[in-house]
Design a protein around this motif. Structure first.
Motif, mmCIF file in Angstrom:
data_model
loop_
_atom_site.group_PDB
_atom_site.id
_atom_site.type_symbol
_atom_site.label_atom_id
_atom_site.label_comp_id
_atom_site.label_asym_id
_atom_site.label_seq_id
_atom_site.Cartn_x
_atom_site.Cartn_y
_atom_site.Cartn_z
ATOM 1 N N THR A 187 -3.717 0.242 -4.037
ATOM 2 C CA THR A 187 -5.046 0.323 -3.871
ATOM 3 C C THR A 187 -5.485 -0.947 -2.946
ATOM 4 O OG1 THR A 187 -6.158 -0.529 -5.903
ATOM 5 C CG2 THR A 187 -5.836 1.859 -5.504
ATOM 6 N N TYR A 188 -6.507 -0.975 -2.130
ATOM 7 C CA TYR A 188 -6.671 -2.412 -1.994
ATOM 8 C C TYR A 188 -7.455 -3.535 -2.862
ATOM 9 C CZ TYR A 188 -7.177 0.651 2.188
ATOM 10 O OH TYR A 188 -8.112 2.018 3.884
ATOM 11 N N HIS A 246 -11.961 -6.321 2.824
ATOM 12 C CA HIS A 246 -11.757 -5.792 3.976
ATOM 13 C C HIS A 246 -9.979 -6.439 5.578
ATOM 14 C CE1 HIS A 246 -13.638 -5.946 7.914
ATOM 15 N NE2 HIS A 246 -13.667 -7.254 8.530
ATOM 16 N N THR A 247 -9.863 -7.687 4.937
ATOM 17 C CA THR A 247 -9.079 -8.434 5.543
ATOM 18 C C THR A 247 -7.250 -7.190 4.878
ATOM 19 O OG1 THR A 247 -9.669 -10.506 5.416
ATOM 20 C CG2 THR A 247 -7.376 -10.105 5.645
ATOM 21 N N SER A 270 0.676 -1.174 0.004
ATOM 22 C CA SER A 270 -0.069 -0.024 -0.079
ATOM 23 C C SER A 270 0.695 1.519 0.082
ATOM 24 C CB SER A 270 -0.992 0.463 1.244
ATOM 25 O OG SER A 270 -1.856 0.803 1.252
ATOM 26 N N ARG A 271 1.886 1.093 1.171
ATOM 27 C CA ARG A 271 2.437 2.448 0.891
ATOM 28 C C ARG A 271 3.890 2.911 0.357
ATOM 29 N NH1 ARG A 271 -2.531 3.322 2.543
ATOM 30 N NH2 ARG A 271 -2.848 3.492 4.705
ATOM 31 N N ALA A 276 -5.798 -6.915 -2.395
ATOM 32 C CA ALA A 276 -6.631 -7.941 -2.202
ATOM 33 C C ALA A 276 -6.454 -9.371 -3.168
ATOM 34 C CB ALA A 276 -7.510 -7.929 -2.273
ATOM 35 N N ALA A 277 -6.542 -8.616 -4.493
ATOM 36 C CA ALA A 277 -6.249 -9.709 -5.441
ATOM 37 C C ALA A 277 -4.463 -9.969 -5.598
ATOM 38 C CB ALA A 277 -6.061 -8.914 -6.969
ATOM 39 N N ARG A 278 -3.554 -9.626 -5.261
ATOM 40 C CA ARG A 278 -2.626 -9.924 -5.275
ATOM 41 C C ARG A 278 -1.846 -10.918 -4.484
ATOM 42 N NH1 ARG A 278 3.371 -6.832 -6.064
ATOM 43 N NH2 ARG A 278 1.981 -5.856 -7.621
#
Length: 196
Positions: A150-151, A163-164, A144-145, A155-157
């Motif tokens: 993006t979220y 949510h997690t 992320s940073r 999540a996909a990667r």
């Protein structure tokens, strides 16, 4: 090199915590001129700048039991110096006219070497804290940073839910804030605020 610096800071901090005055002298010799330079950028006055040095080192001595050997000394010390400087600026600027005059006389000059040292210390401190996080929190935070994903991309990667991802990122930021609060370092808080 990093381990030598860390070892030096750890030894020095432990000696300070035990009330070793010779360790305090080492800190004075190593940091007093840099603190003076920081204060002089604001005040352009030798006496006030000396006062910042004295007050900063006095606070270091009075609060030496709060020092943590796991973290570098410089960011903690310069945070105190900046607080002392700001408090003195507030006291000096008792009227709106005085405040305006004071800010007009200040120059945006800064010591690039000092900034580089502080940035290196802060980066090392951040890395130390990140390495202690659970592996998934570390991965989410870095993606992320540092990679700007993006979220949904994270999540996909990582093959987890959005949510997690949010849960892990919140946990990582909370841990970082908590650690920086304990070391009384202000700059990383600004660093964290850039992440929102």
């Amino acid at each position: 090199m990093e381990s030598v610096i860390k070892s030096f800071d750890w030894d020095l901090i432990m000696r300070l915590r035990e009330g070793d005055e010779s360790a305090f002298r080492v800190v004075f010799d190593q940091y007093s001129q840099r603190i003076y330079g920081l204060a002089y950028q604001f005040f352009k006055n030798k006496e006030q700048s000396k006062e910042v040095v004295q007050e900063t080192l006095l606070r270091l001595w009075e609060h030496r039991l709060q020092l943590n050997g796991e973290y570098p000394l410089a960011p903690w010390l310069f945070t105190i110096a900046r607080r002392v400087t700001l408090n003195m600026l507030r006291q000096t600027a008792t009227s709106e006219a005085a405040r305006k005059k004071l800010w007009l006389t200040m120059h945006p000059e800064h010591n690039e070497t000092e900034e580089a040292i502080l940035n290196a210390d802060l980066e090392r401190l951040t890395t130390q804290i990140l390495n202690k996080l659970p592996l998934q929190q570390q991965m989410v935070f870095r993606l992320s940073r540092f990679e700007g994903l993006t979220y949904e991309e994270i999540a996909a990667r990582m093959q987890i839910s959005v949510h997690t991802v949010k849960y892990h990122l919140t946990g990582a930021l909370k841990t970082l804030r908590s650690c920086f609060d304990k070391t009384e370092v202000l700059l990383p808080v600004l660093l964290l605020s850039m992440f929102y």
